[in-house]
Design a protein around this motif. Structure first.
Motif, PDB file in Angstrom:
ATOM      1  N   GLY A 109      22.128 -77.876  51.739  1.00 14.34           N
ATOM      2  CA  GLY A 109      22.427 -77.841  50.316  1.00 14.34           C
ATOM      3  C   GLY A 109      23.197 -76.603  49.892  1.00 14.34           C
ATOM      4  O   GLY A 109      22.819 -75.480  50.209  1.00 14.34           O
ATOM      5  N   VAL A 110      24.307 -76.804  49.179  1.00 14.44           N
ATOM      6  CA  VAL A 110      25.122 -75.688  48.698  1.00 14.44           C
ATOM      7  C   VAL A 110      24.329 -74.802  47.749  1.00 14.44           C
ATOM      8  O   VAL A 110      24.407 -73.572  47.792  1.00 14.44           O
ATOM      9  CB  VAL A 110      26.389 -76.225  47.993  1.00 14.44           C
ATOM     10  CG1 VAL A 110      27.174 -75.076  47.355  1.00 14.44           C
ATOM     11  CG2 VAL A 110      27.266 -76.980  48.976  1.00 14.44           C
ATOM     12  N   GLN A 111      23.519 -75.426  46.891  1.00 11.25           N
ATOM     13  CA  GLN A 111      22.736 -74.657  45.928  1.00 11.25           C
ATOM     14  C   GLN A 111      21.775 -73.715  46.645  1.00 11.25           C
ATOM     15  O   GLN A 111      21.603 -72.558  46.244  1.00 11.25           O
ATOM     16  CB  GLN A 111      21.963 -75.603  45.010  1.00 11.25           C
ATOM     17  CG  GLN A 111      21.169 -74.883  43.929  1.00 11.25           C
ATOM     18  CD  GLN A 111      20.469 -75.852  42.983  1.00 11.25           C
ATOM     19  OE1 GLN A 111      20.762 -77.036  42.972  1.00 11.25           O
ATOM     20  NE2 GLN A 111      19.542 -75.346  42.197  1.00 11.25           N
ATOM     21  N   ASN A 112      21.126 -74.194  47.705  1.00 14.05           N
ATOM     22  CA  ASN A 112      20.216 -73.338  48.453  1.00 14.05           C
ATOM     23  C   ASN A 112      20.949 -72.162  49.083  1.00 14.05           C
ATOM     24  O   ASN A 112      20.443 -71.037  49.119  1.00 14.05           O
ATOM     25  CB  ASN A 112      19.512 -74.148  49.553  1.00 14.05           C
ATOM     26  CG  ASN A 112      18.395 -75.004  49.012  1.00 14.05           C
ATOM     27  OD1 ASN A 112      18.181 -75.069  47.813  1.00 14.05           O
ATOM     28  ND2 ASN A 112      17.679 -75.670  49.895  1.00 14.05           N
ATOM     29  N   ARG A 113      22.145 -72.423  49.606  1.00 12.05           N
ATOM     30  CA  ARG A 113      22.920 -71.343  50.222  1.00 12.05           C
ATOM     31  C   ARG A 113      23.287 -70.276  49.196  1.00 12.05           C
ATOM     32  O   ARG A 113      23.125 -69.078  49.440  1.00 12.05           O
ATOM     33  CB  ARG A 113      24.185 -71.916  50.864  1.00 12.05           C
ATOM     34  CG  ARG A 113      23.916 -72.813  52.062  1.00 12.05           C
ATOM     35  CD  ARG A 113      25.212 -73.314  52.673  1.00 12.05           C
ATOM     36  NE  ARG A 113      24.946 -74.262  53.751  1.00 12.05           N
ATOM     37  CZ  ARG A 113      25.531 -75.437  53.866  1.00 12.05           C
ATOM     38  NH1 ARG A 113      26.422 -75.829  52.984  1.00 12.05           N
ATOM     39  NH2 ARG A 113      25.244 -76.229  54.878  1.00 12.05           N
ATOM     40  N   VAL A 114      23.779 -70.711  48.046  1.00 13.69           N
ATOM     41  CA  VAL A 114      24.217 -69.765  47.011  1.00 13.69           C
ATOM     42  C   VAL A 114      23.033 -68.945  46.508  1.00 13.69           C
ATOM     43  O   VAL A 114      23.109 -67.710  46.389  1.00 13.69           O
ATOM     44  CB  VAL A 114      24.905 -70.508  45.854  1.00 13.69           C
ATOM     45  CG1 VAL A 114      25.187 -69.543  44.698  1.00 13.69           C
ATOM     46  CG2 VAL A 114      26.208 -71.141  46.334  1.00 13.69           C
ATOM     47  N   SER A 115      21.928 -69.618  46.198  1.00 12.51           N
ATOM     48  CA  SER A 115      20.774 -68.904  45.643  1.00 12.51           C
ATOM     49  C   SER A 115      20.152 -67.962  46.673  1.00 12.51           C
ATOM     50  O   SER A 115      19.684 -66.879  46.328  1.00 12.51           O
ATOM     51  CB  SER A 115      19.722 -69.899  45.142  1.00 12.51           C
ATOM     52  OG  SER A 115      19.180 -70.664  46.206  1.00 12.51           O
ATOM     53  N   THR A 116      20.181 -68.362  47.954  1.00  8.91           N
ATOM     54  CA  THR A 116      19.625 -67.492  48.995  1.00  8.91           C
ATOM     55  C   THR A 116      20.459 -66.234  49.159  1.00  8.91           C
ATOM     56  O   THR A 116      19.930 -65.120  49.265  1.00  8.91           O
ATOM     57  CB  THR A 116      19.531 -68.248  50.327  1.00  8.91           C
ATOM     58  OG1 THR A 116      18.617 -69.336  50.178  1.00  8.91           O
ATOM     59  CG2 THR A 116      19.034 -67.332  51.441  1.00  8.91           C
ATOM     60  N   VAL A 117      21.779 -66.386  49.178  1.00  8.36           N
ATOM     61  CA  VAL A 117      22.659 -65.215  49.276  1.00  8.36           C
ATOM     62  C   VAL A 117      22.433 -64.286  48.089  1.00  8.36           C
ATOM     63  O   VAL A 117      22.342 -63.057  48.243  1.00  8.36           O
ATOM     64  CB  VAL A 117      24.136 -65.652  49.355  1.00  8.36           C
ATOM     65  CG1 VAL A 117      25.051 -64.440  49.201  1.00  8.36           C
ATOM     66  CG2 VAL A 117      24.417 -66.335  50.679  1.00  8.36           C
ATOM     67  N   ALA A 118      22.334 -64.856  46.873  1.00  7.94           N
ATOM     68  CA  ALA A 118      22.119 -64.046  45.675  1.00  7.94           C
ATOM     69  C   ALA A 118      20.789 -63.293  45.766  1.00  7.94           C
ATOM     70  O   ALA A 118      20.710 -62.109  45.399  1.00  7.94           O
ATOM     71  CB  ALA A 118      22.145 -64.940  44.430  1.00  7.94           C
ATOM     72  N   THR A 119      19.758 -63.976  46.242  1.00  6.19           N
ATOM     73  CA  THR A 119      18.447 -63.331  46.379  1.00  6.19           C
ATOM     74  C   THR A 119      18.491 -62.209  47.409  1.00  6.19           C
ATOM     75  O   THR A 119      17.942 -61.125  47.192  1.00  6.19           O
ATOM     76  CB  THR A 119      17.386 -64.366  46.792  1.00  6.19           C
ATOM     77  OG1 THR A 119      17.302 -65.377  45.793  1.00  6.19           O
ATOM     78  CG2 THR A 119      16.019 -63.710  46.941  1.00  6.19           C
ATOM     79  N   TRP A 120      19.145 -62.471  48.527  1.00  5.53           N
ATOM     80  CA  TRP A 120      19.261 -61.423  49.547  1.00  5.53           C
ATOM     81  C   TRP A 120      19.998 -60.204  49.002  1.00  5.53           C
ATOM     82  O   TRP A 120      19.611 -59.065  49.250  1.00  5.53           O
ATOM     83  CB  TRP A 120      19.985 -61.970  50.778  1.00  5.53           C
ATOM     84  CG  TRP A 120      19.107 -62.805  51.659  1.00  5.53           C
ATOM     85  CD1 TRP A 120      17.751 -62.928  51.580  1.00  5.53           C
ATOM     86  CD2 TRP A 120      19.525 -63.645  52.747  1.00  5.53           C
ATOM     87  NE1 TRP A 120      17.290 -63.793  52.547  1.00  5.53           N
ATOM     88  CE2 TRP A 120      18.349 -64.233  53.271  1.00  5.53           C
ATOM     89  CE3 TRP A 120      20.750 -63.948  53.312  1.00  5.53           C
ATOM     90  CZ2 TRP A 120      18.391 -65.110  54.355  1.00  5.53           C
ATOM     91  CZ3 TRP A 120      20.790 -64.815  54.390  1.00  5.53           C
ATOM     92  CH2 TRP A 120      19.627 -65.394  54.905  1.00  5.53           C
ATOM     93  N   MET A 121      21.068 -60.430  48.252  1.00  6.69           N
ATOM     94  CA  MET A 121      21.822 -59.313  47.695  1.00  6.69           C
ATOM     95  C   MET A 121      20.960 -58.496  46.731  1.00  6.69           C
ATOM     96  O   MET A 121      20.997 -57.264  46.738  1.00  6.69           O
ATOM     97  CB  MET A 121      23.065 -59.840  46.961  1.00  6.69           C
ATOM     98  CG  MET A 121      24.087 -60.525  47.874  1.00  6.69           C
ATOM     99  SD  MET A 121      24.819 -59.392  49.078  1.00  6.69           S
ATOM    100  CE  MET A 121      25.846 -58.400  48.001  1.00  6.69           C
ATOM    101  N   ALA A 122      20.167 -59.203  45.916  1.00  3.37           N
ATOM    102  CA  ALA A 122      19.292 -58.499  44.980  1.00  3.37           C
ATOM    103  C   ALA A 122      18.217 -57.716  45.726  1.00  3.37           C
ATOM    104  O   ALA A 122      17.855 -56.600  45.331  1.00  3.37           O
ATOM    105  CB  ALA A 122      18.649 -59.500  44.018  1.00  3.37           C
ATOM    106  N   THR A 123      17.710 -58.283  46.812  1.00  3.35           N
ATOM    107  CA  THR A 123      16.678 -57.610  47.593  1.00  3.35           C
ATOM    108  C   THR A 123      17.229 -56.366  48.270  1.00  3.35           C
ATOM    109  O   THR A 123      16.536 -55.352  48.395  1.00  3.35           O
ATOM    110  CB  THR A 123      16.103 -58.566  48.658  1.00  3.35           C
ATOM    111  OG1 THR A 123      15.581 -59.723  48.005  1.00  3.35           O
ATOM    112  CG2 THR A 123      14.986 -57.892  49.436  1.00  3.35           C
ATOM    113  N   ILE A 124      18.480 -56.443  48.724  1.00  5.45           N
ATOM    114  CA  ILE A 124      19.115 -55.275  49.343  1.00  5.45           C
ATOM    115  C   ILE A 124      19.281 -54.162  48.307  1.00  5.45           C
ATOM    116  O   ILE A 124      19.040 -52.988  48.580  1.00  5.45           O
ATOM    117  CB  ILE A 124      20.479 -55.662  49.935  1.00  5.45           C
ATOM    118  CG1 ILE A 124      20.281 -56.606  51.130  1.00  5.45           C
ATOM    119  CG2 ILE A 124      21.256 -54.415  50.380  1.00  5.45           C
ATOM    120  CD1 ILE A 124      21.573 -57.248  51.610  1.00  5.45           C
ATOM    121  N   ALA A 125      19.691 -54.541  47.106  1.00  4.26           N
ATOM    122  CA  ALA A 125      19.965 -53.550  46.063  1.00  4.26           C
ATOM    123  C   ALA A 125      18.685 -52.952  45.493  1.00  4.26           C
ATOM    124  O   ALA A 125      18.648 -51.771  45.135  1.00  4.26           O
ATOM    125  CB  ALA A 125      20.787 -54.198  44.938  1.00  4.26           C
TER     126      ALA A 125
END
Length: 452
Positions: free
Chosen positions: A396-412
């Motif tokens: 799912g594209v939505q899962n990919r996008v939301s996972t990347v966004a979550t990872w970026m927020a977790t890194i920051a």
């Protein structure tokens, strides 16, 4: 077969079953995909759900939604419990314990493996594995509740027990869990408590070998071990966990010597796998050989000897050189779909050839291992490669996008966005106010009896 369209029954909606059903979409067959949860779970990221980085929705997707554009593919909810190879039928059980029967011309068994406790099923009451969404939520509840309970206790052995976490098994899942708990304690929770210092939480990892991640090159595995130790994980090699209790574990050295006792209120089990009950039953009904873990012996084309209409793929396929990884399941699903298509075209089947696309394991933020043939990456490069691979295979594209966004927020930021864990308290007798599973109430040695 009759003139009607052949019926293909796929048992299991994991990587193997999903890829097989996808490839058979819009082919001149009727496909039924039977799964006990009716969703595809991206198992390699379960530990991130368990430790609060990702939500359930980000690592899973409805099979019905995923296959909606395949008009010849039907998804059904149920657990396969009986096989009659002579009648070519499989009996499935609904969640309400009623049963129904499905017939097939081709059967694809992709039911996967469950956690193995090596004959000590009573351990499951206190040491959940990491195979299902339920497992991930159980671990999340236990990990976060441990810190909350410790906050309510005065300094002393009881509080120390709640701040001690044991991980049994040094494979990828064990390493990922151990690293994430320490990272959770030192980053996300570090400044949120008043009575306790989360950084003081101990994480003990026990393994019978001489290093973690034995499937990786020795140098990479040793580097992973050093990274874990720098993170604060206490590594214990050459030992077996021989007992798991409500308040601790017993560990026995492989080379002999006295048992050691460790007080710990949170124990996580990743030490082994075994075939699910249906796979064991199917092997018996098919007269197929199995290995020690219950994997079913298959021929070169992944079919069962004497039953060319029955295929076994993924973790359950017992054949030399086939590892229990997602890539094997995906490739097996595609291969079986190709075999069925070749049968329909009156062409001979080809043998299955597994292509090793490499292995990856997450250690901590900025540290991961990626091994693919001659390519061996560690540290930040391994971390980036790990992330790319996992995003590529998420459904799912939505899962990919939301996972990347979550990872970026977790890194920051240090926080975890999906830390919520649910306790009972509704007043219903089967949902008491407790962090334990209701089945354990009043009998702390009861086997939970659930199948993965």
């Amino acid at each position: 077969m009759s003139a009607r369209r052949p019926k293909v029954l796929v048992i299991g909606g994991g990587f193997g079953g999903l890829f097989c059903a996808r490839r058979l979409g819009n082919v001149d067959v009727d496909v039924t995909l039977l799964d006990r949860a009716a969703c595809h779970v991206f198992q390699p990221l379960l530990y991130q759900c368990a430790t609060g980085t990702l939500s359930i929705g980000q690592i899973s997707r409805s099979l019905r939604e995923e296959l909606a554009d395949r008009d010849n593919v039907q998804t059904l909810l149920g657990e396969a419990i009986r096989l009659d190879p002579d009648a070519r039928t499989v009996t499935a059980r609904r969640p309400d314990e009623t049963e129904y029967t499905l017939d097939y011309d081709y059967l694809v068994i992709a039911a996967g493996m469950r956690q193995s406790y090596f004959g000590h099923e009573e351990f499951a009451a206190w040491a959940p594995g990491m195979k299902t969404l339920d497992d991930a939520l159980s671990i999340r509840r236990r990990v976060f509740a441990a810190f909350e309970i410790a906050e309510t206790l005065p300094p002393g052995p009881e509080r120390d027990g709640w701040l001690t976490f044991v991980v049994s098994g040094g494979g990828p899942t064990g390493v990922e869990l151990a690293g994430q708990i320490r990272e959770l304690a030192t980053r996300a929770l570090a400044n949120e408590f008043h009575a306790i210092e989360p950084e003081e939480a101990r994480v003990l990892l026990f393994d019978g070998g001489d290093r973690v991640l034995k499937s990786f090159a020795p140098k990479m595995a040793h580097r992973a071990g050093r990274t874990l130790e720098a993170l604060g994980v206490e590594l214990h090699f050459g030992v077996h966990v021989t007992d798991v209790r409500r308040d601790g574990v017993t560990v026995r050295p492989k080379g002999g010597g006295p048992d050691e006792e460790y007080a710990a209120r949170t124990v996580l089990w990743t030490a082994g796998v075994e075939a699910v009950p249906f796979a064991k039953h199917a092997a018996k009904m098919l007269g197929a050989d199995t290995d020690r873990s219950g994997r079913i012996t298959v021929g070169p084309d992944l079919s069962v000897s004497g039953h060319p209409d029955v295929f076994v793929i993924g973790d359950l396929a017992g054949r030399d050189g086939l590892p229990g990884v997602a890539e094997n399941a995906m490739q097996g699903g595609l291969h079986v779909a190709a075999c069925i298509r070749r049968d329909l075209g009156m062409r001979g089947r080809k043998d299955f050839r597994y292509r090793d696309l490499g292995s990856a394991a997450y250690i901590s933020r900025g540290h991961a291992l990626l091994q693919a043939g001659p390519v061996k990456l560690t540290g930040k490069l391994g971390w980036l490669g790990w992330g790319f691979i996992h995003i590529a295979f998420l459904t799912g594209v939505q899962n990919r996008v939301s996972t990347v966004a979550t990872w970026m927020a977790t890194i920051a930021r240090a926080n975890r966005t999906d830390r919520t864990f649910i306790l009972g308290g509704s007043g219903h007798p089967e949902e008491p106010y407790t962090w334990e599973s209701p089945v354990h109430q009043g009998n702390h040695s009861t086997d939970d009896g659930q199948n993965a």
